[in-house]
Design a protein around this motif. Sequence first.
Motif, PDB file in Angstrom:
ATOM      1  N   ASN A  90      -1.964 -32.971 -31.580  1.00 13.39           N
ATOM      2  CA  ASN A  90      -2.722 -31.724 -31.441  1.00 13.39           C
ATOM      3  C   ASN A  90      -3.325 -31.253 -32.751  1.00 13.39           C
ATOM      4  N   GLU A  91      -3.274 -32.104 -33.777  1.00 17.45           N
ATOM      5  CA  GLU A  91      -3.691 -31.661 -35.103  1.00 17.45           C
ATOM      6  C   GLU A  91      -5.193 -31.727 -35.331  1.00 17.45           C
ATOM      7  N   TRP A  92      -5.828 -32.740 -34.767  1.00 22.34           N
ATOM      8  CA  TRP A  92      -7.216 -33.031 -35.136  1.00 22.34           C
ATOM      9  C   TRP A  92      -8.209 -32.612 -34.067  1.00 22.34           C
ATOM     10  N   ASN A  93      -9.343 -32.082 -34.525  1.00 17.98           N
ATOM     11  CA  ASN A  93     -10.506 -31.939 -33.664  1.00 17.98           C
ATOM     12  C   ASN A  93     -11.146 -33.317 -33.572  1.00 17.98           C
ATOM     13  N   LEU A  94     -11.163 -33.877 -32.375  1.00 21.33           N
ATOM     14  CA  LEU A  94     -11.538 -35.280 -32.219  1.00 21.33           C
ATOM     15  C   LEU A  94     -12.823 -35.420 -31.401  1.00 21.33           C
ATOM     16  N   ILE A  95     -13.772 -36.146 -31.968  1.00 18.95           N
ATOM     17  CA  ILE A  95     -15.015 -36.472 -31.253  1.00 18.95           C
ATOM     18  C   ILE A  95     -14.968 -37.945 -30.885  1.00 18.95           C
ATOM     19  N   LEU A  96     -15.112 -38.258 -29.613  1.00 17.68           N
ATOM     20  CA  LEU A  96     -15.117 -39.646 -29.150  1.00 17.68           C
ATOM     21  C   LEU A  96     -16.557 -40.034 -28.834  1.00 17.68           C
ATOM     22  N   ASP A  97     -17.106 -40.928 -29.635  1.00 14.51           N
ATOM     23  CA  ASP A  97     -18.483 -41.397 -29.477  1.00 14.51           C
ATOM     24  C   ASP A  97     -18.442 -42.659 -28.599  1.00 14.51           C
ATOM     25  N   VAL A  98     -18.738 -42.459 -27.315  1.00 16.48           N
ATOM     26  CA  VAL A  98     -18.543 -43.510 -26.309  1.00 16.48           C
ATOM     27  C   VAL A  98     -19.792 -44.382 -26.177  1.00 16.48           C
ATOM     28  N   GLY A  99     -19.611 -45.642 -25.828  1.00 20.29           N
ATOM     29  CA  GLY A  99     -20.729 -46.549 -25.617  1.00 20.29           C
ATOM     30  C   GLY A  99     -21.589 -46.135 -24.434  1.00 20.29           C
ATOM     31  N   GLY A 100     -22.785 -46.704 -24.347  1.00 19.34           N
ATOM     32  CA  GLY A 100     -23.753 -46.295 -23.340  1.00 19.34           C
ATOM     33  C   GLY A 100     -23.420 -46.723 -21.925  1.00 19.34           C
ATOM     34  N   ASP A 101     -23.770 -45.846 -20.982  1.00 18.74           N
ATOM     35  CA  ASP A 101     -23.610 -46.116 -19.547  1.00 18.74           C
ATOM     36  C   ASP A 101     -22.147 -46.294 -19.149  1.00 18.74           C
ATOM     37  N   ASN A 102     -21.951 -46.656 -17.893  1.00 17.53           N
ATOM     38  CA  ASN A 102     -20.580 -46.855 -17.408  1.00 17.53           C
ATOM     39  C   ASN A 102     -19.940 -48.097 -18.011  1.00 17.53           C
ATOM     40  N   VAL A 103     -20.741 -49.074 -18.396  1.00 20.69           N
ATOM     41  CA  VAL A 103     -20.202 -50.284 -19.024  1.00 20.69           C
ATOM     42  C   VAL A 103     -19.629 -49.941 -20.401  1.00 20.69           C
ATOM     43  N   GLY A 104     -20.393 -49.217 -21.196  1.00 23.75           N
ATOM     44  CA  GLY A 104     -19.920 -48.812 -22.514  1.00 23.75           C
ATOM     45  C   GLY A 104     -18.747 -47.854 -22.455  1.00 23.75           C
ATOM     46  N   ALA A 105     -18.642 -47.135 -21.342  1.00 22.52           N
ATOM     47  CA  ALA A 105     -17.577 -46.128 -21.210  1.00 22.52           C
ATOM     48  C   ALA A 105     -16.234 -46.732 -20.826  1.00 22.52           C
ATOM     49  N   ARG A 106     -16.203 -48.028 -20.553  1.00 23.54           N
ATOM     50  CA  ARG A 106     -14.936 -48.649 -20.148  1.00 23.54           C
ATOM     51  C   ARG A 106     -13.847 -48.504 -21.207  1.00 23.54           C
ATOM     52  N   ALA A 107     -14.265 -48.518 -22.469  1.00 25.57           N
ATOM     53  CA  ALA A 107     -13.270 -48.399 -23.550  1.00 25.57           C
ATOM     54  C   ALA A 107     -12.550 -47.054 -23.497  1.00 25.57           C
ATOM     55  N   LEU A 108     -13.209 -46.060 -22.894  1.00 25.10           N
ATOM     56  CA  LEU A 108     -12.592 -44.740 -22.774  1.00 25.10           C
ATOM     57  C   LEU A 108     -11.600 -44.696 -21.614  1.00 25.10           C
ATOM     58  N   ALA A 109     -11.859 -45.510 -20.598  1.00 26.56           N
ATOM     59  CA  ALA A 109     -11.061 -45.437 -19.369  1.00 26.56           C
ATOM     60  C   ALA A 109      -9.560 -45.621 -19.634  1.00 26.56           C
ATOM     61  N   ARG A 110      -9.209 -46.477 -20.581  1.00 19.96           N
ATOM     62  CA  ARG A 110      -7.794 -46.744 -20.837  1.00 19.96           C
ATOM     63  C   ARG A 110      -7.060 -45.512 -21.393  1.00 19.96           C
ATOM     64  N   HIS A 111      -7.829 -44.534 -21.857  1.00 24.89           N
ATOM     65  CA  HIS A 111      -7.208 -43.332 -22.418  1.00 24.89           C
ATOM     66  C   HIS A 111      -7.226 -42.152 -21.426  1.00 24.89           C
ATOM     67  N   SER A 112      -7.731 -42.376 -20.231  1.00 25.33           N
ATOM     68  CA  SER A 112      -7.941 -41.252 -19.306  1.00 25.33           C
ATOM     69  C   SER A 112      -6.644 -40.510 -18.983  1.00 25.33           C
ATOM     70  N   LYS A 113      -5.528 -41.221 -18.896  1.00 13.54           N
ATOM     71  CA  LYS A 113      -4.264 -40.567 -18.552  1.00 13.54           C
ATOM     72  C   LYS A 113      -3.652 -39.815 -19.730  1.00 13.54           C
ATOM     73  N   GLU A 114      -4.142 -40.109 -20.930  1.00 18.84           N
ATOM     74  CA  GLU A 114      -3.614 -39.440 -22.123  1.00 18.84           C
ATOM     75  C   GLU A 114      -4.363 -38.142 -22.431  1.00 18.84           C
TER      76      GLU A 114
END
Length: 224
Positions: A90-114
């Motif tokens: 909870n310490e950091w203000n975090l910006i996640l710069d995600v890849g383009g489209d749904n294909v690029g966004a896959r890297a984010l999917a693994r963190h969805s439950k967190e």
Amino acid sequence: MLKDNRIRIICGHYGSGKTEFAINYSLALKASQDKVAIADMDVVNPYFRSREKAEILREQGIKVIYSSIEGTALDIPAVSGEVETLIVGNEWNLILDVGGDNVGARALARHSKEIRPDDYDMFFIINAYRPETQNAEDVIAHLQAVEKTTGIKVTGLVNNTHMMRKTTLEDVLFGQKVSEEVSKKLNLPIKYISCIEEVEKQLPQELKDICITTSLIMRENWMS
């Protein structure tokens, strides 16, 4: 302004200006917050990634995270485990710069439950001059594809319609019209407008109030 939830996720169509917005947002946020970090989550495209401007960001006191292997030109589909550490902490203000489209966004999917629902905002970047996002229907199709892939709901829109250094007020207002249509159909707020300083000065006050002035950091002068 910038009083968004702690984790800010930036997503959108390829070439919409996600990374340019993410970098400018990070710099604006750093002006009022001590601990600001940006994570480059793009493991699809090896160019126009926030890691390319790591030195500039670090000089401003912003933590930059990408692969655990240093090298801006290396095409390694890996994201540092430090991203997860900052998501669950909870310490950091975090910006996640995600890849383009749904294909690029896959890297984010693994963190969805967190990512807790009350701890994040996800902004969808709209550039109404890009192919496939020139009307509300096409924007919505891309937005919903990203949501389906990541399992995370978009919470706001960003109008980033531009012609780079040749952007005019009319360009931004055209993008605003498309953004307003998307906003109405999905009941999502337009959180920000992103545009260059020369245009920001010409915006009506109600739009100026939500504008983040954009310096074209990703675009070197010789590119346009």
